[in-house]
Scaffold this motif. Structure first.
Motif: not given
Length: 350
Positions: A93, A107-108, A112-113, A116, A118-119, A121
Motif C-alpha cells: 500500500a 482493503y483497509a 494502511r487505510a 488508499l 478506495d477502501r 472493509e
C-alpha cells in the motif's frame, strides 16, 4: 489507462485472483495492465492474456533490481493511473501511494487505510475477521473499479513447452493416454501442519492402483522430491510413480493436472490448478478454515475432521499431535476418490 495490479504472494491465491484479472481485462479492454508479482508465481499465469506486462518484485531477493526501492522507481516511471492491491501488506500500500497513482484500491487493514483512495472493509463480527472466500474478496476490488459481475470460475493456461514436458513424463513413466491417472499433490509451503502423512498417501496410492486400476502420479516440487520417492517406495506398486527423478516446474505440474482424471491434494497452491482446468479435486484440510479458500467449484470435495483444537490456522501443530490430519483416514479419502471416479466414469459413458 495504465492499471497496476499487486498480485498475491502465494500460488493458490494467484489462481484465485484469476476471476478478478479477467474482470479487469473485460472491463478495460484498451488499458495496459501490469502485474506486480513475486518471481516464483509468474509461471502460474503463463499462457494467459490478462496482463500486458509483469514487474518482478522480491523485497528480500538477491537481485537488487527486484527490491523495494528499485520497484518504486520503476512504478513511478510507469505512471500508473490506478493500482489494485490484491495483497494485504502495509508495504505494498505504501508503494502504491508513493508511486503517484491517482487511485489505489485495497482493503483497509494493517494500518494502511490512509494510503488508499478506495477502501474496502474486511468482514468482521464483534471485531474479529470472519473467514470468507479470498476469491470473492479479490472480485470485490475489481467491482470497485466499475467492473460488472464476473463468474468466479478460475482459469489457467499451459504453454506448448509445458505440454511437451508432460508428454515426455507420460512416455517415460508409461502413463497411457487412455488410463485413469490420479495426481497427488503432497506439499504445503504454508507449513508442516497442512501435510497429510506420507504413509497415508502411500496406502491410498496402493489401493487406487490395486482396487480402482488407476495410475497414480505423485507431483512434487524441488523440496518434495524425497517425500515423493518415499510414497512411491512404500506403495510398492508399478502403477504408482512420481516426478521426483526428472525436472519439475510449475508449468509441468499444471499440464499434468490438466490431463489427469482426479487430483487429491493437501490445502496448498496446486490444488487450485484442478478447478482452473475443470478437473475434479479432493482437498485434505487440516489446520485451515475451508471458507478462506472456497472456490465455488461443483467438482470439488473438501475433507476435514472435526477436532476440538481446530482449525487453528497454525503452520506447525502447537500441541504436537497433528490430529487434524492424522485422524483423516485413508478409508475416508479412498471412499471419496472412488465416488468421484465413479461419477466421472458415468459422465463419460453418458
Amino acid at each position: 489507462m495504465h492499471l497496476g495490479v499487486f498480485l498475491p504472494n502465494w500460488i493458490g491465491d494467484v489462481v484465485m485472483a484469476t476471476p478478478a484479472l479477467r474482470a479487469l481485462r473485460h472491463h478495460f479492454p484498451q488499458a495496459r495492465i501490469t502485474g506486480l508479482l513475486r518471481p516464483y508465481v509468474a509461471d502460474v499465469l503463463a499462457g494467459t492474456s490478462w496482463l500486458d506486462a509483469t514487474i518482478p518484485y522480491d523485497p528480500r531477493g538477491k537481485d537488487a533490481a527486484q527490491r523495494t526501492l528499485s520497484l518504486l522507481r520503476r512504478m513511478r516511471r510507469e505512471r500508473f493511473d490506478a493500482i489494485v492491491l490484491l495483497t494485504g501488506s502495509f508495504r505494498t500500500a505504501l508503494l502504491a501511494w508513493a508511486s503517484g497513482a491517482a487511485r489505489r484500491v485495497g482493503y483497509a487493514r494493517h494500518g494502511r487505510a490512509l494510503l488508499l483512495t478506495d477502501r474496502l472493509e474486511v468482514p468482521r463480527v464483534g471485531g474479529r475477521i470472519v473467514p470468507a472466500p479470498v476469491l470473492d474478496a479479490y472480485l470485490q476490488l475489481a467491482y470497485r473499479l466499475g467492473c460488472p459481475s464476473e463468474s468466479p470460475r478460475m482459469e489457467l493456461a499451459t504453454l506448448p513447452a509445458d505440454e511437451a514436458a508432460a508428454d515426455a513424463v507420460w512416455q517415460r513413466l508409461g502413463l497411457a493416454p487412455a488410463s485413469h491417472v490420479v495426481c497427488f499433490n503432497i506439499g504445503g509451503a504454508y507449513g508442516a501442519a497442512k501435510l497429510w502423512p506420507s504413509e497415508y498417501f502411500a496406502a491410498l496410492a496402493q489401493r487406487l492402483a490395486a482396487q480402482r486400476h488407476c495410475q497414480v502420479l505423485v507431483l512434487c516440487g524441488p523440496h518434495e522430491r524425497e517425500a515423493a520417492r518415499r510414497i512411491v517406495s512404500m506403495a510398492g506398486h508399478p502403477h504408482v510413480t512420481s516426478l521426483a527423478d526428472g525436472p519439475t516446474t510449475l508449468g509441468l505440474i499444471k499440464a499434468c493436472v490438466r490431463r489427469s482424471e482426479l487430483l487429491i491434494s493437501t490445502d496448498s497452491g496446486p490444488r487450485h490448478f484442478a478447478p482452473a482446468f475443470d478437473v475434479p479435486v479432493i482437498t485434505l484440510f487440516g489446520p485451515t478454515h475451508i471458507a478462506w479458500s472456497e472456490t465455488h467449484y461443483a467438482r470439488a470435495v473438501h475433507l476435514q475432521v472435526d477436532v476440538p483444537c481446530g482449525p487453528c490456522q497454525r503452520r506447525v501443530c502447537p500441541l504436537g499431535h497433528h490430529r487434524c490430519m492424522r485422524d483423516l483416514s485413508v478409508d475416508q479419502v479412498f471412499a471419496a476418490a472412488s465416488a468421484m471416479l465413479g461419477r466421472a466414469a458415468h459422465e463419460q459413458a453418458a
